[in-house]
Design an enzyme around this catalytic site. Structure first.
Site, PDB file in Angstrom:
ATOM      1  N   ASN A   7       0.759  -1.049  -0.069  1.00 20.57           N
ATOM      2  CA  ASN A   7       0.070  -0.020   0.033  1.00 20.57           C
ATOM      3  C   ASN A   7       1.017   1.112   0.018  1.00 20.57           C
ATOM      4  OD1 ASN A   7      -1.440   2.383   1.096  1.00 20.57           O
ATOM      5  ND2 ASN A   7      -2.948   0.921   1.712  1.00 20.57           N
ATOM      6  N   HIS A  10       1.076   6.242   1.926  1.00 24.18           N
ATOM      7  CA  HIS A  10       2.103   7.154   2.741  1.00 24.18           C
ATOM      8  C   HIS A  10       2.903   7.869   1.758  1.00 24.18           C
ATOM      9  CE1 HIS A  10      -0.016   6.277   6.325  1.00 24.18           C
ATOM     10  NE2 HIS A  10       0.398   4.977   6.351  1.00 24.18           N
ATOM     11  N   HIS A  43      -5.801   3.608  -1.511  1.00 26.40           N
ATOM     12  CA  HIS A  43      -7.063   4.068  -0.837  1.00 26.40           C
ATOM     13  C   HIS A  43      -7.534   5.365  -1.370  1.00 26.40           C
ATOM     14  CE1 HIS A  43      -9.579   4.024   3.047  1.00 26.40           C
ATOM     15  NE2 HIS A  43     -10.330   4.593   1.774  1.00 26.40           N
ATOM     16  N   ARG A  45      -9.686   7.730  -0.715  1.00 26.72           N
ATOM     17  CA  ARG A  45     -10.673   8.208   0.046  1.00 26.72           C
ATOM     18  C   ARG A  45     -11.725   9.544  -0.260  1.00 26.72           C
ATOM     19  NH1 ARG A  45      -9.178   6.660   5.589  1.00 26.72           N
ATOM     20  NH2 ARG A  45     -10.878   7.926   6.224  1.00 26.72           N
ATOM     21  N   GLU A  70      -8.701   0.559  -2.639  1.00 26.01           N
ATOM     22  CA  GLU A  70      -9.564   0.638  -1.381  1.00 26.01           C
ATOM     23  C   GLU A  70     -10.397   1.603  -1.281  1.00 26.01           C
ATOM     24  OE1 GLU A  70      -6.875   0.889   1.729  1.00 26.01           O
ATOM     25  OE2 GLU A  70      -6.022  -1.179   1.573  1.00 26.01           O
ATOM     26  N   THR A 101      -8.154   3.728   8.605  1.00 27.13           N
ATOM     27  CA  THR A 101      -9.265   2.723   8.629  1.00 27.13           C
ATOM     28  C   THR A 101      -9.164   1.938   9.911  1.00 27.13           C
ATOM     29  OG1 THR A 101      -8.756   2.339   6.534  1.00 27.13           O
ATOM     30  CG2 THR A 101     -10.732   0.886   7.451  1.00 27.13           C
ATOM     31  N   GLU A 151     -10.727  -9.329   2.793  1.00 31.42           N
ATOM     32  CA  GLU A 151      -9.585  -9.172   3.600  1.00 31.42           C
ATOM     33  C   GLU A 151      -9.723  -8.982   5.262  1.00 31.42           C
ATOM     34  OE1 GLU A 151      -7.462  -5.686   2.098  1.00 31.42           O
ATOM     35  OE2 GLU A 151      -6.314  -5.464   4.014  1.00 31.42           O
ATOM     36  N   HIS A 191      -3.573  -4.462   7.648  1.00 34.98           N
ATOM     37  CA  HIS A 191      -3.446  -3.576   8.722  1.00 34.98           C
ATOM     38  C   HIS A 191      -2.738  -3.847  10.040  1.00 34.98           C
ATOM     39  CE1 HIS A 191      -5.267   0.023  10.554  1.00 34.98           C
ATOM     40  NE2 HIS A 191      -5.770   0.268   9.501  1.00 34.98           N
TER      41      HIS A 191
HETATM   42  N1  PXP Z   1      -5.842  -3.248   4.303  1.00 33.38           N
HETATM   43  C1  PXP Z   1      -6.595  -2.119   4.391  1.00 33.38           C
HETATM   44  C2  PXP Z   1      -8.127  -2.503   4.058  1.00 33.38           C
HETATM   45  C3  PXP Z   1      -6.371  -0.689   4.811  1.00 33.38           C
HETATM   46  O1  PXP Z   1      -7.452   0.305   5.192  1.00 33.38           O
HETATM   47  C4  PXP Z   1      -5.027  -0.342   5.396  1.00 33.38           C
HETATM   48  C5  PXP Z   1      -4.513   0.842   5.473  1.00 33.38           C
HETATM   49  O2  PXP Z   1      -4.755   1.687   4.451  1.00 33.38           O
HETATM   50  C6  PXP Z   1      -4.326  -1.643   4.993  1.00 33.38           C
HETATM   51  C7  PXP Z   1      -4.456  -2.823   4.607  1.00 33.38           C
HETATM   52  C8  PXP Z   1      -2.614  -1.314   5.210  1.00 33.38           C
HETATM   53  O3  PXP Z   1      -2.694  -1.053   6.893  1.00 33.38           O
HETATM   54  P1  PXP Z   1      -1.180  -0.598   7.182  1.00 33.38           P
HETATM   55  O4  PXP Z   1      -0.689   0.725   6.698  1.00 33.38           O
HETATM   56  O5  PXP Z   1      -1.114  -0.521   8.631  1.00 33.38           O
HETATM   57  O6  PXP Z   1      -0.009  -1.804   6.801  1.00 33.38           O
END
Ligand code: PXP
Length: 250
Positions: A7, A10, A43, A45, A70, A101, A151, A191
């Site tokens: 992901n 960031h 994601h 948003r 996402e 999230t 997920e 997550h």
């Molecule tokens: N999966 C989903 C559905 C999420 O919303 C997020 C955070 O955006 C992640 C995975 C990744 O989480 P992390 O950034 O804590 O690794």
């Protein structure tokens, strides 16, 4: 065999801190994929706080693996997803005031909205994954909605403060994975996963993909993006090639 999907939200968060053009998440795509990610997760948003529409449009064009978008299950974002055509849409709960999230999607409580969004996305040719807590009622509702994947939210496992609590949460994830697979769902998780807690989750039988962002980007600040992705991809691979070593040791 579990794989890693990174992901990259960031990277956009850092760019948006100055509302400028760098760092550009689009430039990360090739680096992240070459370093061991099977695709890209972003994601989009509703408040567009990090990833922008332009990012998803360009990432769609350059990604070689799959694009996992996402998103909330609202009409506006579903319309946008159908234009953007990710390979997978992961429906997540979204609150404007949250930092990230929080908790899984309440498919039971928001059945109508989630099932309408799922149907529209699937009709457009997009695979639908629901980001849910690892509990039987949500899994059953996900199947009824017509989702092809789930997920599991690993936040409770990751935040466990004791080894006993972590083990309990791991067992909950293992049982949820078994149930979801038995009803035909593809199982992913994510997550809060990091270099210390990822192994037992990656070792769960039938786990397909782990979506990981924050810990990889945090490590990338110190050692660089490609090595940070490769380290995580190697851990995921290690857990899947020798799962018996990690299954009962969170
Ligand atoms: N999966 C989903 C559905 C999420 O919303 C997020 C955070 O955006 C992640 C995975 C990744 O989480 P992390 O950034 O804590 O690794």
């Amino acid at each position: 065999m579990a794989t890693l999907c990174v992901n990259i939200d960031h990277i956009a968060t850092l760019r948006q801190a100055r509302r400028g053009v760098e760092p550009d998440p689009v430039l990360a795509v090739g680096i992240v994929e070459d370093a061991g990610s099977t695709g890209i997760t972003v994601h989009l948003r509703e408040d567009r706080r990090h990833i922008q529409d332009r990012d998803v449009e360009l990432i769609r064009q350059v990604v070689r693996g799959h694009l996992n978008l996402e998103m909330a299950s609202t009409r506006e974002i579903v319309d946008r997803a159908i234009e953007l055509m990710p390979d997978i849409s992961t429906l997540v709960p979204e609150k404007r005031e949250e930092v990230t999230t929080e908790g899984g999607l309440d498919v039971v409580g928001q059945y109508q909205q989630v099932s309408e969004a799922t149907t529209r996305l699937k009709d457009a040719g997009i695979s639908v994954s629901l980001f849910i807590d690892p509990v039987p009622a949500q899994i059953e509702a996900a199947v009824r909605c017509g989702a092809t994947e789930v997920e599991f939210h690993t936040g409770t496992y990751c935040n466990a403060r004791t080894a006993i609590e972590r083990q309990k949460q791991l067992e909950t994830l293992i049982e949820a994975c078994e149930l979801a697979r038995s009803v035909g769902l593809i199982v992913n998780a994510g997550h809060g996963l990091n270099y210390h807690n990822v192994l037992p989750v990656a070792a769960i039988e039938g786990m397909r993909e782990l979506n990981i962002g924050h810990s990889i980007m945090s490590r990338a600040i110190f050692i660089g993006l490609a090595p940070a992705v490769t380290e995580m991809a190697r851990l995921v691979e290690l857990a899947t090639t020798a799962p018996e070593r990690f299954r009962s040791r969170p």
